[in-house]
Design an enzyme around this catalytic site. Structure first.
Site, mmCIF file in Angstrom:
data_model
loop_
_atom_site.group_PDB
_atom_site.id
_atom_site.type_symbol
_atom_site.label_atom_id
_atom_site.label_comp_id
_atom_site.label_asym_id
_atom_site.label_seq_id
_atom_site.Cartn_x
_atom_site.Cartn_y
_atom_site.Cartn_z
ATOM 1 N NE ARG A 1 -37.171 -17.396 3.340
ATOM 2 C CZ ARG A 1 -37.683 -17.188 2.528
ATOM 3 N NH1 ARG A 1 -38.629 -17.675 2.234
ATOM 4 N NH2 ARG A 1 -36.733 -16.150 1.492
ATOM 5 C CD GLN B 1 -48.921 -26.499 12.422
ATOM 6 O OE1 GLN B 1 -49.129 -25.419 13.205
ATOM 7 N NE2 GLN B 1 -49.792 -28.023 12.173
ATOM 8 C CB THR C 1 -51.239 -24.757 5.803
ATOM 9 O OG1 THR C 1 -51.782 -26.144 4.861
ATOM 10 C CG2 THR C 1 -50.355 -23.990 5.691
ATOM 11 C CB ALA D 1 -29.308 29.828 21.432
#
Length: 450
Positions: free
Chosen positions: A17, A74, A80, A364
């Site tokens: 997703r 896994q 799970t 500056a």
């Protein structure tokens, strides 16, 4: 003897997703991967072992962890319960308490984890402790059926009856169990369910069938908010930022428009700090007491000393160090710049790979020319030096103490202490030339209109 703790963090999912080439648990919140937010909370419990169960994009997680935890793979992903089983070999010989956490649930407080461990060690010796919560809308969460604080049944939403779905107490997925109980129970879990997966929650039902008690610990829904999409990631960021803003103000900082200030996970603020609207902090920023950060500044990797003033519209990049009461003004960018006490660059300046002495003034439009396309070079500016406007300091170069560089100079060689350096073309003056030019152009323009 204090019981040892291990943590198993599940991070094997594909995170489809997110629609991203980056693993879901590595997406950042406040500049830090969500997995590392969780790992930091785990580390507060000083665990003896940490195991992260990986699958898709395992190399990314391995790089992010940098050896701070063991990895278990896994493959394939069968639920799970199956995921937790993959950590068994990494915990061989471990006989302590095990926390089961999720890499995409990053904000579980260390105190909540500790409460689960303490409940596991209570005199009634529950086989499993389940972390549960009551959301405003239970949605598709699995349900926790209880009597008092005892769990009598765990059921996934898709397998629940209407009566069970009416229960508002939901399973966060987080659990705690003793290692010897955990893997013995997991060995008995089957895939006899609608999804044909090995559910972790089934260990509770198996323990109950054995006549062993299982307990529940409740927590705030925000503590177990999972992140599965870009929208949920943004919501988690907003939640974290809101907390950090409140923390900053409680600690003595004034935020003029709190919702417009964005912090990093490691931002440190002193007391009596004032932050104006639209300020962004990247990682690695430390701000001392009595600092004012004016509007629309972007700051990362910087150390800002006491009494400094920054901005508005300033960008401080990594390696910037501002000494006490230094000033960085509007449209000034710094990178690997160290400014001494009271030094100032008030406007329209780039200071990169430079050290600026105490009391020095940078005019500056000044630029430290630090890069030749291949290498970076340093500029050193001494105490109380004055750099005139629109000067280019071509590194490597040193401007001495009390030296003055005249406006418009391009300095390519060292300037000695107390020296004035002017690098300008000789001015040419032609009296009346401009008047004659204007007259000629006006006549030409008028002739074209006829």
């Amino acid at each position: 003897m204090t019981k040892q703790i291990a943590a198993i963090i599940l991070a094997a999912g594909k995170g489809t997703r997110m629609k991203s080439d980056l693993h879901k648990v590595l997406h950042p919140i406040a500049g830090r991967p969500m997995l590392l937010h969780l790992m930091a909370s785990v580390d507060a419990l000083t665990p003896a072992k940490k195991v992260v169960v990986v699958g898709d994009k395992a190399d990314q997680i391995e790089a992010a962890l940098a050896g701070s935890a063991a990895l278990a793979v896994q493959e394939p992903q069968l639920g799970t319960g199956h995921a937790v089983q993959q950590a068994e070999s990494a915990l061989a010989g471990f006989d302590g308490d095990v926390l089961i956490l999720y890499g995409d649930v990053p904000f579980v407080p260390a105190a909540t984890m500790q409460a689960m461990i303490e409940r596991l060690g209570a005199p009634d010796a529950p086989a499993v402790v389940v972390l549960a919560f009551e959301p405003a809308d239970p949605l598709q969460y699995g349900r926790v059926i209880t009597e008092g604080d005892r769990v009598v049944k765990m059921v996934e939403h898709k397998d629940a009856t209407d009566a069970e779905r009416a229960v508002r107490l939901c399973n966060s997925g987080l659990m705690a169990a003793k290692a010897r109980d955990l893997f013995a129970l997991l060995a008995r879990v089957t895939d006899d369910n609608a999804a044909k997966e090995y559910y972790l929650v089934d260990i509770v039902n198996i323990a109950n069938a054995d006549g062993r008690a299982c307990a529940v610990v409740k927590t705030d829904p925000d503590d177990v908010a999972g992140i599965n999409s870009r929208a949920e990631l943004a919501a988690a960021e907003a939640q974290w930022q809101a907390f950090k803003r409140e923390e900053a103000m409680a600690g003595g900082a004034s935020l003029r428009a709190p919702d417009t200030v964005w912090f990093s996970w490691d931002t440190e603020l002193g007391r009596d700090v004032t932050i104006e609207p639209n300020v962004f902090f990247g990682p690695g920023v430390t701000v001392a007491d009595k600092v004012t950060i004016r509007a629309n500044c972007h700051i990362e990797g910087a150390t800002i000393g006491e009494g400094c003033e920054v901005g508005p519209f300033a960008r401080l990049r990594p390696g910037t160090v501002l000494g006490e009461k230094a000033k960085i003004g509007n449209f000034v960018e710094t990178k690997k710049a160290v400014l001494g006490k009271g030094a100032k660059a008030n406007h329209l300046t780039y200071l990169g790979d430079v050290s600026v002495g105490a009391g020095a003034n940078i005019g500056a439009g000044t630029i430290t020319c630090n890069y030749d396309g291949y290498f970076k070079y340093r500029t050193e500016i001494g105490d109380n030096a004055f750099i005139g406007s629109n000067s280019a300091l071509v590194a490597p170069v040193r401007i001495g103490r009390d030296a003055i560089v005249g406006a418009g100079s391009t300095v390519t060689a060292d300037v000695m202490d107390g020296e004035l350096r002017l690098v300008r073309a000789e001015q040419s003056v032609k009296p009346g030339w401009a008047d004659r030019f204007h007259d000629a152009m006006r006549k030409k323009k008028a002739a074209e209109k006829k």
